[in-house]
Design a protein around this motif. Structure first.
Motif, PDB file in Angstrom:
ATOM      1  N   PRO A  44       0.826  -1.217   0.000  1.00 46.96           N
ATOM      2  CA  PRO A  44       0.000   0.000   0.000  1.00 46.96           C
ATOM      3  C   PRO A  44       0.857   1.263   0.000  1.00 46.96           C
ATOM      4  O   PRO A  44       2.013   1.257   0.429  1.00 46.96           O
ATOM      5  N   ALA A  45       0.278   2.350  -0.482  1.00 51.16           N
ATOM      6  CA  ALA A  45       1.000   3.619  -0.554  1.00 51.16           C
ATOM      7  C   ALA A  45       1.344   4.137   0.837  1.00 51.16           C
ATOM      8  O   ALA A  45       0.502   4.123   1.741  1.00 51.16           O
ATOM      9  N   THR A  46       2.584   4.583   0.999  1.00 51.43           N
ATOM     10  CA  THR A  46       3.007   5.258   2.225  1.00 51.43           C
ATOM     11  C   THR A  46       2.690   6.742   2.146  1.00 51.43           C
ATOM     12  O   THR A  46       2.289   7.361   3.125  1.00 51.43           O
ATOM     13  N   VAL A  47       2.890   7.325   0.959  1.00 51.43           N
ATOM     14  CA  VAL A  47       2.634   8.745   0.750  1.00 51.43           C
ATOM     15  C   VAL A  47       2.252   8.958  -0.706  1.00 51.43           C
ATOM     16  O   VAL A  47       2.750   8.264  -1.602  1.00 51.43           O
ATOM     17  N   ILE A  48       1.326   9.895  -0.943  1.00 54.84           N
ATOM     18  CA  ILE A  48       1.001  10.327  -2.298  1.00 54.84           C
ATOM     19  C   ILE A  48       1.783  11.606  -2.570  1.00 54.84           C
ATOM     20  O   ILE A  48       1.706  12.576  -1.810  1.00 54.84           O
ATOM     21  N   LEU A  49       2.560  11.588  -3.651  1.00 50.36           N
ATOM     22  CA  LEU A  49       3.313  12.764  -4.096  1.00 50.36           C
ATOM     23  C   LEU A  49       2.593  13.304  -5.317  1.00 50.36           C
ATOM     24  O   LEU A  49       2.659  12.710  -6.396  1.00 50.36           O
ATOM     25  N   ALA A  50       1.865  14.416  -5.155  1.00 50.78           N
ATOM     26  CA  ALA A  50       1.001  14.909  -6.224  1.00 50.78           C
ATOM     27  C   ALA A  50       1.386  16.319  -6.635  1.00 50.78           C
ATOM     28  O   ALA A  50       1.753  17.153  -5.799  1.00 50.78           O
ATOM     29  N   ASP A  51       1.298  16.577  -7.934  1.00 48.35           N
ATOM     30  CA  ASP A  51       1.427  17.938  -8.438  1.00 48.35           C
ATOM     31  C   ASP A  51       0.422  18.820  -7.698  1.00 48.35           C
ATOM     32  O   ASP A  51      -0.730  18.435  -7.489  1.00 48.35           O
ATOM     33  N   THR A  52       0.837  20.010  -7.290  1.00 47.30           N
ATOM     34  CA  THR A  52      -0.032  20.908  -6.541  1.00 47.30           C
ATOM     35  C   THR A  52      -1.348  21.155  -7.257  1.00 47.30           C
ATOM     36  O   THR A  52      -2.402  21.281  -6.618  1.00 47.30           O
ATOM     37  N   LEU A  53      -1.323  21.222  -8.590  1.00 48.42           N
ATOM     38  CA  LEU A  53      -2.541  21.486  -9.339  1.00 48.42           C
ATOM     39  C   LEU A  53      -3.505  20.307  -9.344  1.00 48.42           C
ATOM     40  O   LEU A  53      -4.686  20.477  -9.644  1.00 48.42           O
ATOM     41  N   MET A  54      -3.036  19.120  -9.004  1.00 51.43           N
ATOM     42  CA  MET A  54      -3.906  17.945  -8.919  1.00 51.43           C
ATOM     43  C   MET A  54      -4.511  17.889  -7.516  1.00 51.43           C
ATOM     44  O   MET A  54      -4.315  16.942  -6.757  1.00 51.43           O
ATOM     45  N   PHE A  55      -5.269  18.909  -7.192  1.00 54.66           N
ATOM     46  CA  PHE A  55      -5.713  19.117  -5.813  1.00 54.66           C
ATOM     47  C   PHE A  55      -6.641  18.011  -5.314  1.00 54.66           C
ATOM     48  O   PHE A  55      -6.727  17.752  -4.106  1.00 54.66           O
ATOM     49  N   TRP A  56      -7.334  17.341  -6.219  1.00 49.31           N
ATOM     50  CA  TRP A  56      -8.243  16.268  -5.812  1.00 49.31           C
ATOM     51  C   TRP A  56      -7.510  15.127  -5.119  1.00 49.31           C
ATOM     52  O   TRP A  56      -8.111  14.355  -4.365  1.00 49.31           O
ATOM     53  N   ALA A  57      -6.195  15.020  -5.332  1.00 48.64           N
ATOM     54  CA  ALA A  57      -5.424  13.973  -4.668  1.00 48.64           C
ATOM     55  C   ALA A  57      -5.413  14.164  -3.156  1.00 48.64           C
ATOM     56  O   ALA A  57      -5.248  13.195  -2.403  1.00 48.64           O
ATOM     57  N   VAL A  58      -5.590  15.409  -2.691  1.00 48.70           N
ATOM     58  CA  VAL A  58      -5.638  15.658  -1.250  1.00 48.70           C
ATOM     59  C   VAL A  58      -6.837  14.943  -0.646  1.00 48.70           C
ATOM     60  O   VAL A  58      -6.736  14.302   0.408  1.00 48.70           O
ATOM     61  N   GLY A  59      -7.998  15.046  -1.316  1.00 45.78           N
ATOM     62  CA  GLY A  59      -9.191  14.350  -0.828  1.00 45.78           C
ATOM     63  C   GLY A  59      -9.031  12.845  -0.846  1.00 45.78           C
ATOM     64  O   GLY A  59      -9.468  12.151   0.081  1.00 45.78           O
ATOM     65  N   VAL A  60      -8.387  12.323  -1.893  1.00 44.62           N
ATOM     66  CA  VAL A  60      -8.125  10.882  -1.952  1.00 44.62           C
ATOM     67  C   VAL A  60      -7.275  10.450  -0.768  1.00 44.62           C
ATOM     68  O   VAL A  60      -7.556   9.450  -0.100  1.00 44.62           O
ATOM     69  N   GLY A  61      -6.227  11.202  -0.470  1.00 45.97           N
ATOM     70  CA  GLY A  61      -5.367  10.865   0.653  1.00 45.97           C
ATOM     71  C   GLY A  61      -6.101  10.916   1.972  1.00 45.97           C
ATOM     72  O   GLY A  61      -5.920  10.039   2.831  1.00 45.97           O
ATOM     73  N   LYS A  62      -6.966  11.916   2.149  1.00 41.51           N
ATOM     74  CA  LYS A  62      -7.711  12.035   3.401  1.00 41.51           C
ATOM     75  C   LYS A  62      -8.664  10.856   3.594  1.00 41.51           C
ATOM     76  O   LYS A  62      -8.782  10.309   4.694  1.00 41.51           O
ATOM     77  N   ARG A  63      -9.357  10.467   2.524  1.00 44.39           N
ATOM     78  CA  ARG A  63     -10.300   9.357   2.627  1.00 44.39           C
ATOM     79  C   ARG A  63      -9.598   8.058   2.980  1.00 44.39           C
ATOM     80  O   ARG A  63     -10.184   7.171   3.609  1.00 44.39           O
ATOM     81  N   ARG A  64      -8.344   7.916   2.583  1.00 50.53           N
ATOM     82  CA  ARG A  64      -7.632   6.664   2.774  1.00 50.53           C
ATOM     83  C   ARG A  64      -6.550   6.755   3.852  1.00 50.53           C
ATOM     84  O   ARG A  64      -5.774   5.818   4.025  1.00 50.53           O
ATOM     85  N   ASN A  65      -6.501   7.885   4.524  1.00 54.13           N
ATOM     86  CA  ASN A  65      -5.511   8.085   5.584  1.00 54.13           C
ATOM     87  C   ASN A  65      -4.085   7.901   5.059  1.00 54.13           C
ATOM     88  O   ASN A  65      -3.228   7.293   5.707  1.00 54.13           O
ATOM     89  N   ILE A  66      -3.829   8.435   3.861  1.00 54.35           N
ATOM     90  CA  ILE A  66      -2.484   8.409   3.262  1.00 54.35           C
ATOM     91  C   ILE A  66      -1.965   9.841   3.247  1.00 54.35           C
ATOM     92  O   ILE A  66      -2.623  10.732   2.712  1.00 54.35           O
TER      93      ILE A  66
END
Length: 467
Positions: A115-137
């Motif tokens: 499983p992912a330890t951390v999501i490294l996302a382009d700042t403009l791909m802001f929806w990745a923040v919500g994905v991380g929050k939902r999955r506690n990543i």
């Protein structure tokens, strides 16, 4: 005995990288991931694997390129406009990246092992923040452009408060803005271009992305601290998460490793040609791969180069035959080159650039003075950094309205002055470029600011959620 072995065992960290699917964003993110991957088993007792997420189209473009064994590609469906039509329909491309990639990315996370330890996302791909929050990543936001550009959007409300938004560059482009924290006095025309600030829908998306930044756990800047220290210090004071300057994320690790030969390109005659030219005598020209000038302006550039009598190497995708005819025999026009290898060549004495951030950083890294000819996006502000803040180059175009052509006569005269190694004005610029080169190269050296920030980021991953 077993407990001792457990303590000595490395901890595995799985970085899932999600770049915006555009060339400069992907390149910057991949270079950062290669740097992270190289840290495996380096004193910090951590093993790193990287899953690099790209659309199926981009996997076809970059899937065969060399990469470390601990980086793997993971494709998602082509839900954004193709590379071929992106420049003509930038709005649809940008909207698709904001709205259509989230679902396939989240589905991909379900399939990843470990499983992912951390999501490294382009700042403009802001929806990745919500994905991380939902999955506690935990989410690490990576800004691939200049920190100064980030600062403008972070303080965007100040433009409205001071009556400078919406912009009217044609009427007051030379008016100075001196109230953005961390940014020296800047002309309105040098703020993010009309492609962004005059497109309300795109601007709203960008500002939405910036509203999510404070919800991330880490923020990484593709910059060298000493080159943008004022902007970075302001952001460190304003934002709640740790900030790491990890730039330049350019492929400096490929230099001297026969990368050209392994990259399966057959255009190496330009390196042999450069080997035969006098030191610092060649002007390298590249206008980027995305936006472009008008055909009339390209013709005047070619004619001006011809008239200047200056040696040049011009990377011109798709127009090489026509430009060769106009330019004459003082230089080469090629469809491709490994830019960093060219800029580091001893015969290169200047770089005519569109001022993309990667190109800007590569020039600084190699100590090469710049002629700036920005086209759009962040390039105007990068040009301002080069010319006014760092003082390592000149502008090609002075007309703030951007309507008139730069004539062949103006180009010929400018290029001759710029490539005159004996002039005092160019000696000052070359000295300054060498000073910035030292700053940039020291940052990535052992115990340099960028190298230490990357190590600090990796160590800090262990503090988040006990992972």
């Amino acid at each position: 005995m077993d407990s001792v072995k457990a303590e000595e065992a490395s901890t595995l960290y799985h970085v899932v990288a999600m770049p915006l699917p555009g060339r400069s964003h992907i390149n910057a993110m991949m270079n950062l991931c290669k740097i992270l991957a190289s840290k495996t088993n380096e004193t910090i007792n951590i093993d790193i694997i990287v899953t690099f997420v790209v659309t199926e189209e981009w996997l076809g473009f970059i899937g065969a390129e060399p990469k470390p064994d601990n980086i793997r590609f993971a494709p998602v469906p082509n839900v954004v406009p193709s590379e071929l039509v992106r420049a003509a329909d930038h709005n649809s491309f940008f909207e698709a990246t904001m709205t259509k990639l989230e679902a396939p990315f989240e589905c991909l996370l379900d399939r990843l092992e470990p499983p992912a330890t951390v999501i490294l996302a382009d700042t403009l791909m802001f929806w990745a923040v919500g994905v991380g929050k939902r999955r506690n990543i935990p989410l690490a936001s990576f800004w691939p452009m200049a920190a100064s550009m980030f600062t403008v959007f972070h303080h965007f409300n100040l433009l409205s408060q001071n009556g400078h938004f919406p912009l009217d560059v044609s009427a007051n482009g030379n008016e100075l803005v001196d109230y953005i924290p961390g940014i020296s006095s800047i002309r309105l025309v040098d703020l993010p271009s009309s492609i962004v600030l005059r497109n309300q829908k795109m601007l709203n998306r960008i500002l939405e992305a910036f509203s999510w930044v404070t919800k991330t756990q880490y923020l990484l800047f593709n910059s060298t601290y000493k080159l943008e220290s004022q902007a970075i210090d302001v952001l460190k004071a304003d934002l709640p998460m740790p900030i790491y300057t990890v730039g330049p994320t350019i492929p400096y690790f490929n230099l001297g490793k026969n990368y050209l030969e392994s990259n399966n390109h057959n255009h190496l005659n330009h390196i042999e040609w450069l080997d035969c030219q006098p030191r610092s005598s060649v002007l390298y020209i590249s206008m980027g791969s995305y936006l472009s000038f008008s055909s009339a302006q390209m013709d005047d550039i070619a004619a001006g180069l011809h008239d200047s009598g200056v040696r040049f190497l011009w990377v011109a995708r798709g127009e090489t035959c026509k430009l060769k005819e106009i330019c004459g025999d003082m230089g080469l026009v090629v469809p491709w080159c490994d830019q960093l290898s060219v800029l580091s060549h001893s015969s290169i004495g200047g770089f005519w650039t569109h001022c993309g951030w990667s190109s800007t950083q590569e020039a600084v890294f190699c100590g090469v003075p710049l002629l700036t000819f920005p086209i759009g996006m962040d390039q105007m502000q990068n040009s301002k950094l080069i010319v006014e803040d760092w003082k390592i180059g000149w502008r090609v175009k002075q007309d703030v309205r951007g309507e008139s052509l730069v004539t062949r006569k103006e180009i010929a005269q400018l290029v001759q002055r710029f490539m005159n190694l004996e002039s005092n004005e160019m000696k000052e610029i070359r000295t300054r470029a060498s000073e910035l080169q030292q700053i940039c190269q020291q940052a990535i050296a052992k115990k340099g600011s960028s190298e230490m920030n990357i190590n600090a980021f990796i160590k800090d991953l262990s503090k988040c959620n006990g992972r």
